[in-house]
Write a protein that holds these residues in place. Structure first.
Motif, mmCIF file in Angstrom:
data_model
loop_
_atom_site.group_PDB
_atom_site.id
_atom_site.type_symbol
_atom_site.label_atom_id
_atom_site.label_comp_id
_atom_site.label_asym_id
_atom_site.label_seq_id
_atom_site.Cartn_x
_atom_site.Cartn_y
_atom_site.Cartn_z
ATOM 1 N N UNK A 1 0.816 -1.213 0.000
ATOM 2 C CA UNK A 1 0.000 0.000 0.000
ATOM 3 C C UNK A 1 0.844 1.254 0.000
ATOM 4 N N UNK A 2 2.136 1.100 0.203
ATOM 5 C CA UNK A 2 2.965 2.291 0.216
ATOM 6 C C UNK A 2 3.264 2.791 1.611
ATOM 7 N N UNK A 3 3.021 1.953 2.616
ATOM 8 C CA UNK A 3 3.277 2.392 3.993
ATOM 9 C C UNK A 3 4.583 1.849 4.531
ATOM 10 N N UNK A 4 5.532 1.613 3.646
ATOM 11 C CA UNK A 4 6.760 1.005 4.114
ATOM 12 C C UNK A 4 7.473 1.814 5.165
ATOM 13 N N UNK A 5 7.323 3.139 5.105
ATOM 14 C CA UNK A 5 8.074 3.971 6.039
ATOM 15 C C UNK A 5 7.604 3.799 7.467
ATOM 16 N N UNK B 1 6.476 10.994 4.708
ATOM 17 C CA UNK B 1 7.626 10.417 4.026
ATOM 18 C C UNK B 1 7.733 10.934 2.605
ATOM 19 N N UNK B 2 7.138 12.086 2.353
ATOM 20 C CA UNK B 2 7.059 12.508 0.958
ATOM 21 C C UNK B 2 7.912 13.726 0.689
ATOM 22 N N UNK B 3 9.006 13.821 1.365
ATOM 23 C CA UNK B 3 9.926 14.912 1.058
ATOM 24 C C UNK B 3 10.568 14.576 -0.272
ATOM 25 N N UNK B 4 10.509 15.524 -1.143
ATOM 26 C CA UNK B 4 10.935 15.218 -2.501
ATOM 27 C C UNK B 4 12.435 15.377 -2.622
ATOM 28 N N UNK B 5 13.152 14.309 -2.455
ATOM 29 C CA UNK B 5 14.599 14.398 -2.599
ATOM 30 C C UNK B 5 15.004 13.971 -3.985
ATOM 31 N N UNK C 1 0.644 11.367 3.897
ATOM 32 C CA UNK C 1 1.732 10.489 3.501
ATOM 33 C C UNK C 1 1.367 9.821 2.178
ATOM 34 N N UNK C 2 2.312 9.110 1.619
ATOM 35 C CA UNK C 2 2.139 8.570 0.273
ATOM 36 C C UNK C 2 0.924 7.667 0.163
ATOM 37 N N UNK C 3 0.755 6.749 1.103
ATOM 38 C CA UNK C 3 -0.351 5.804 0.929
ATOM 39 C C UNK C 3 -1.696 6.453 1.208
ATOM 40 N N UNK C 4 -1.738 7.442 2.121
ATOM 41 C CA UNK C 4 -3.013 8.122 2.341
ATOM 42 C C UNK C 4 -3.406 8.912 1.104
ATOM 43 N N UNK D 1 -5.158 6.580 -1.065
ATOM 44 C CA UNK D 1 -6.516 6.314 -0.589
ATOM 45 C C UNK D 1 -7.437 7.452 -0.992
ATOM 46 N N UNK D 2 -6.973 8.697 -0.824
ATOM 47 C CA UNK D 2 -7.803 9.846 -1.148
ATOM 48 C C UNK D 2 -8.081 9.908 -2.634
ATOM 49 N N UNK D 3 -7.107 9.452 -3.398
ATOM 50 C CA UNK D 3 -7.283 9.520 -4.848
ATOM 51 C C UNK D 3 -8.487 8.706 -5.291
#
Lengths: 515, 92
Positions: free
Chosen positions: A279-283, A394-398, A460-463, A466-468
């Motif tokens: 789901x993208x919640x690895x962090x 976890x979505x700081x764009x590095x 965060x990424x996975x939320x 979900x919202x999408x």
């Protein structure tokens, strides 16, 4: 080896049907009644001892529960949480050696509105569970999921943690002393023992007070509308989980509980681990599947059942008559591929039959994950938590991060212009229209109140994923909290040059010359 | 050769949803030449008792992974190993 239908005819040795029953591997006297793990056969008595011992060892090894503390038990009615309830009863009973010392309360969340059950079915289930709860003599709360629509937005604030996390045995003692000290300050005339009996006598009187306000069909419809607006089952389950956590958190905070015990079993956590990665919640794996989950600050979630496989729990419940109520959920009787969580569940379960060490291997891997505690500067980064799941963003764009690659490929695959994307993540104006002005006290920094709130940067990424999948608005309390955070961060940007304290990770240009 | 056997079946943990939400069943297995074993019992259940969605209960020769089977309150695995071969014992 990895094919689905491969036959191993003739290679494995056939175990002859034993006419003589197997003996328990522990006491070697009684006949065994079940097999745990790879091949250990236990008799009834040894199994009971083993089961009870594991619970106490789990609580004793990770010493986070202080004596006299109020602990909320989240019971869903299913086998694992019912088992947990009976273990708590067992541990708190007078005749247990070294009995546990905390004050339990029970919460049950009625999710029938989201999973489409009729009112009679829900009432029946609630009545069954109420009779179970009454037999325990603990204070219980029955909360309907519809009440999530009327939560205050303060529930999303990560409260400050009351004490520091104890690292070693000696600081556990210090933490306990500190806890008792703060309680003494609140009730100056009560010692710990008196406090405990005081609280337990309170619970006896207020047992009738367990059910919160009755819900109306409009509430149920609003909730159903919310869930119907989510397109995929994966997002529905994720949303349900989030809303449930918020409700539990809110109840714990308002009723004064500082710990919440969840009944996630080892199998359930192994499935959760794998599906969270998908789901993208690895962090946030360590907090999602670890023993203690400190992300909410003042309320800590613990998972004492995380060492029990679902087989052990099912057998224990059967052999020792632990009452549990089966309540159909969102994914009952769904197809295997209906959602990511369901698919992972069937994958792990299938693998477990052929390779019985699957679940325990995944469990042991998850034990090795540790939360990297960020430095405790709660004042500097107030918005570094996701709006929905309250884990660290976890979505700081590095540069060259996997997240950046995902974004680029998403942009490349969208042939249409950017106008269409203004769509689904944004909520409809019903939420935004009511908040025209700034809250008082914010100063003159309200840039024009936007009618839609861009939630993406707060999640965060996975939320975000979900919202999408949602086309309708989220519950009001989430929207208002989102607006508040947006306003705050805008204000922060506008006055950033004048801020004197310099954070290390923000490159704020210092204002030269005289201010 | 085997006389009709009366057995008592209990379903729980959600499995009862496939059997019309009835948890306890008392059934009589009909007469047949060889002694009954678990595999045949499952086939019989699938044919005569399952109300819906057979693939959620039976998979191939045995139950779907995740469904636990107790025979006289003891683990099925204790009696068999991997293949469903044990001769059915009757509990009255």
């Amino acid at each position: 080896m990895c094919q689905v239908d491969e036959e191993y005819n003739g290679q494995l040795e056939h175990r002859v049907t034993p006419r003589v029953s197997k003996k328990c591997v522990k006491c070697k006297e009684n006949t065994a009644v079940l097999i745990i793990r790879a091949g250990d056969a236990f008799c009834r008595g040894c199994f009971k001892e083993y089961f009870i011992h594991k619970f106490r060892a789990m609580l004793g090894k990770n010493r986070v529960i202080f004596p006299g503390e109020k602990v909320l038990l989240a019971v869903s009615g299913g086998p694992a949480s019912s088992s947990m309830l009976s273990q708590v009863q067992e541990g708190l009973s007078r005749d247990a050696p070294k009995k546990l010392r905390f004050v339990p309360g029970i919460i049950y969340i009625d999710e029938g509105g989201a999973s489409g059950q009729s009112m009679e079915e829900r009432e029946r289930a609630v009545a069954q569970l109420e009779s179970v709860f009454r037999a325990t003599n603990y204070h219980y709360h029955i909360v309907h999921l519809e009440q999530v629509l009327s939560l205050p937005s303060s529930v999303l604030d990560a409260g400050s943690s009351a004490t520091e996390k104890p690292q070693t045995g000696s600081s556990y003692k210090a933490a306990v002393d500190q806890f008792i000290q703060t309680k003494k300050n609140q009730h100056p005339d009560l010692s710990v023992e008196n406090a405990q009996s005081h609280l337990s006598s309170l619970s006896m009187h207020e047992v009738e007070n367990g059910v919160t306000s009755p819900i109306t069909p409009e509430h149920t419809q609003a909730l159903q509308k919310l869930f119907a607006s989510v397109r995929t089952l994966t997002a529905k389950e994720d949303l349900l989980h989030t809303l449930r956590q918020h409700l539990i958190l809110h109840t714990a905070r308002t009723q004064g509980y500082t710990k919440v015990m969840m009944g996630d079993s080892c199998s359930r956590l192994a499935i959760k681990l794998l599906s969270n990665i998908s789901l993208g919640r690895g962090a946030s794996l360590a907090t999602d599947t670890g023993f203690s989950d400190p992300r909410y600050g003042d309320v800590v979630i613990v998972r004492p059942m995380r060492d029990y496989s679902s087989k052990e729990i099912a057998y224990y419940n059967r052999m020792f008559d632990i009452p549990s109520v089966f309540i159909p959920g969102l994914d009952t009787k769904a197809q295997d591929k209906a959602s990511i969580q369901h698919l992972t569940e069937s994958f792990v379960t299938k693998l477990q039959t052929d390779f019985p060490s699957t679940v325990s291997t995944i469990y042991r891997t998850s034990e090795k994950l540790h939360t990297a505690c960020p430095p405790q500067n709660t004042n500097t980064q107030p918005f570094a938590k996701c709006l929905l799941c309250v884990c660290a963003l976890d979505t700081k764009l590095e540069e060259f991060s996997a997240y950046q690659a995902t974004l680029i490929s998403e942009q490349l695959s969208q042939r249409r212009g950017p106008a269409s994307s203004a769509s689904q993540g944004q909520c409809c104006s019903s939420g935004g229209g009511q908040h025209q002005g700034c809250m008082t006290g914010e100063g003159g920094c309200c840039s024009s109140a936007k009618s839609t709130v861009d939630l993406k940067s707060l999640l965060c990424y996975s939320c975000r994923l979900t919202i999408k999948d949602m086309v309708n608005a989220l519950p009001q309390y989430i929207l208002s909290e989102a607006e508040r955070r947006k306003r705050r961060s805008q204000m922060r940007e506008e006055i950033s040059e004048f801020l004197l304290d310099e954070e290390e990770d923000e490159a704020i240009p210092r204002v030269n010359g005289s201010l | 050769m085997a006389a009709p056997i009366a057995i008592h079946l209990e379903f729980g943990g959600g499995a009862e949803l496939l059997f019309g939400s009835v948890k306890e069943h008392h059934v009589t297995l009909p007469n047949q030449s060889e002694p009954w074993d678990m595999k045949q019992l499952l086939v019989w259940i699938r044919g005569n008792m399952l109300k819906e969605r057979p693939e959620l209960f039976v998979q191939g020769d045995t139950v779907r992974p995740g469904i636990l089977v107790l025979i006289n309150d003891a683990d099925w695995e204790l009696m068999v190993g991997v293949l469903p071969e044990c001769v059915l014992c009757v509990k009255d």
